[in-house]
Design an enzyme around this catalytic site. Structure first.
Site, PDB file in Angstrom:
ATOM      1  CG  PHE A   1     -11.826  10.197   4.097  1.00  0.00           C
ATOM      2  CD1 PHE A   1     -11.838  11.565   3.926  1.00  0.00           C
ATOM      3  CD2 PHE A   1     -11.725   9.395   2.974  1.00  0.00           C
ATOM      4  CE1 PHE A   1     -11.757  12.132   2.674  1.00  0.00           C
ATOM      5  CE2 PHE A   1     -11.637   9.943   1.716  1.00  0.00           C
ATOM      6  CZ  PHE A   1     -11.646  11.316   1.568  1.00  0.00           C
ATOM      7  CD  GLU A   2     -14.651   4.317   0.987  1.00  0.00           C
ATOM      8  OE1 GLU A   2     -15.120   3.870  -0.080  1.00  0.00           O
ATOM      9  OE2 GLU A   2     -13.709   3.777   1.601  1.00  0.00           O
TER      10      GLU A   2
ATOM     11  CG  ASP B   1      -2.217  15.812  -1.736  1.00  0.00           C
ATOM     12  OD1 ASP B   1      -3.098  16.438  -2.349  1.00  0.00           O
ATOM     13  OD2 ASP B   1      -1.492  16.328  -0.866  1.00  0.00           O
TER      14      ASP B   1
ATOM     15  CD  GLU C   1      -2.837   1.490   2.208  1.00  0.00           C
ATOM     16  OE1 GLU C   1      -3.716   2.363   2.060  1.00  0.00           O
ATOM     17  OE2 GLU C   1      -2.703   0.817   3.242  1.00  0.00           O
TER      18      GLU C   1
ATOM     19  CD  GLU D   1       2.339   8.128   4.799  1.00  0.00           C
ATOM     20  OE1 GLU D   1       2.789   9.253   4.543  1.00  0.00           O
ATOM     21  OE2 GLU D   1       1.290   7.685   4.299  1.00  0.00           O
TER      22      GLU D   1
ATOM     23  CG  ASP E   1     -12.356  12.216  -1.914  1.00  0.00           C
ATOM     24  OD1 ASP E   1     -11.158  12.183  -2.281  1.00  0.00           O
ATOM     25  OD2 ASP E   1     -12.760  12.993  -1.028  1.00  0.00           O
TER      26      ASP E   1
END
Length: 306
Positions: free
Chosen positions: A270-271, A196, A121, A146, A232
Site C-alpha cells: 500500500f505504502e 481511516d 498498534e 483491531e 497518506d
C-alpha cells in the site's frame, strides 16, 4: 483530489470493519491486499460510510469504524480455533461486541510472563507491520488492537509462521482498550498507522485522532513514551498535527513540519503504491512528558451495534 479506497499499510479496513484501513481477507499482494487510500472513483468499497445506515447511539461519540456482517475463510476459522487461545487476549465485555468492561485491566507482565518494553498498534488490520516488528524485536512485547476478526486471524497465521511469540491480539474498540484494558503508564509506544481518514466532511467526526483521544493515549503511555502516527491523507495529517499541538502532556518528537518516516514500520505494498502515485506519506511522533494528562471523564456508555 481523488477519493480514498480502503487502506492497508498496517492494513486496516476490511469487508466489515474499519478501526483502521485494509482488507484482511485479501492476499498479501500489490493487486489485492493493499488497496489505495485515494481512488479515482467515489465508491468506498469495503467501508460502509453511507448516510442511510442508521445505527443506535449508545456511545457519547461515533466510533471510528463500522462493522458489518462478514465471514472468515476456512483457514481463518482454523487459525482462530487453533491459534486464538495463545494469541488472542480474553477480555470482559460491556454491552457491545467490541467493548471492554471498565475495571477489567490486564497485567502485561503476566500476559507475556516477563517484564519488557510494550508497544501497542491500534488498527493493526492484517498485521503486516506488527508481525514484522515482533519478529525483528524479540525483546519487545507487542499488542495488536483491531475490530475485524478476519484481520486478526490473518495476523495470527503470519505470526505463527515466523514464530513471533511476543505478540498478543485484542479484538476491541481502541479508546476502550486505552481507558480500561491497559494499566496507566504501562506502554512504551503506541502506533496508529493509516487509520481511516473518513474523508467526507459529514464523516470526519468519526476520525480516531480527535481532541478527546490524546488524554487516553497519555494515560496509557509511560513518561517518555512515544505516540507514532502516519497517514497518506493530507487533510487528516493536518488535523492530527493540530490536535496534538493542543494536547496536554505531549511534545513533538521531530523538528519541522513532519517527522521522518518511522524506520520501524514495515513498508507495505500500500505504502509503495502511494509513493509511486506521488502521494505524500505523513509521519508524526509525540513524546509523553511528565505533565499530568487531562483527566478523562466517566466511561462513555457503549453501543450495541458494532
Amino acid at each position: 483530489m481523488p477519493e480514498p479506497e480502503p487502506h492497508d499499510t498496517s492494513e486496516h479496513a476490511a469487508p466489515d470493519a474499519t478501526e483502521a484501513t485494509d482488507d484482511p481477507s485479501d492476499s498479501d499482494s500489490d493487486s489485492d491486499s493493499d488497496s489505495d487510500s485515494e481512488s479515482d472513483s467515489d465508491s468506498e468499497s469495503d467501508r460502509d460510510h453511507s448516510d442511510d445506515a442508521e445505527e443506535p447511539r449508545f456511545r457519547d461519540r461515533p466510533v471510528s469504524f463500522v462493522r458489518r456482517s462478514g465471514r472468515m475463510s476456512d483457514g481463518q476459522e482454523r487459525a482462530w480455533a487453533d491459534l486464538g487461545p495463545f494469541y488472542v487476549l480474553p477480555v470482559e465485555r460491556d454491552r457491545a461486541a467490541t467493548s471492554i468492561r471498565p475495571g477489567s485491566q490486564i497485567d502485561p507482565a503476566r500476559v507475556f510472563e516477563r517484564s519488557a518494553r510494550l508497544v501497542i498498534e491500534i488498527g493493526s488490520g492484517q498485521g503486516h507491520a506488527i508481525v514484522s516488528a515482533a519478529q525483528q524485536n524479540p525483546a519487545t512485547d507487542f499488542i495488536a488492537v483491531e475490530v475485524f476478526r478476519a484481520g486478526l486471524a490473518r495476523t495470527m497465521l503470519d505470526a505463527d509462521k515466523v514464530g513471533a511469540r511476543n505478540l498478543r491480539l485484542v479484538e476491541a474498540n481502541a479508546p476502550e482498550v486505552l481507558d480500561h484494558l491497559l494499566p496507566a503508564a504501562s506502554v512504551d509506544e503506541i502506533w496508529i498507522f493509516f487509520s481511516d481518514p473518513w474523508h467526507k466532511k459529514r464523516h470526519t467526526k468519526r476520525r480516531l485522532i480527535s481532541p478527546d483521544f490524546p488524554p487516553r493515549v497519555a494515560r496509557a503511555l509511560k513518561p517518555g513514551g512515544v505516540l507514532r502516527l502516519a497517514t497518506d491523507w493530507e487533510d487528516y495529517a493536518l488535523q492530527m498535527r493540530e490536535v496534538m499541538a493542543e494536547a496536554v502532556g505531549f511534545v513533538p518528537g521531530f523538528d519541522g513540519d513532519w517527522a521522518p518516516r518511522f524506520d520501524g514500520r514495515a513498508m507495505t505494498a500500500f505504502e509503495r503504491k502511494g509513493i509511486a502515485k506521488g502521494r505524500d506519506i505523513r509521519d508524526l511522533s509525540y513524546v509523553r512528558t511528565d505533565e499530568p494528562a487531562v483527566a478523562l471523564g466517566s466511561a462513555p456508555p457503549v453501543d450495541v451495534q458494532d
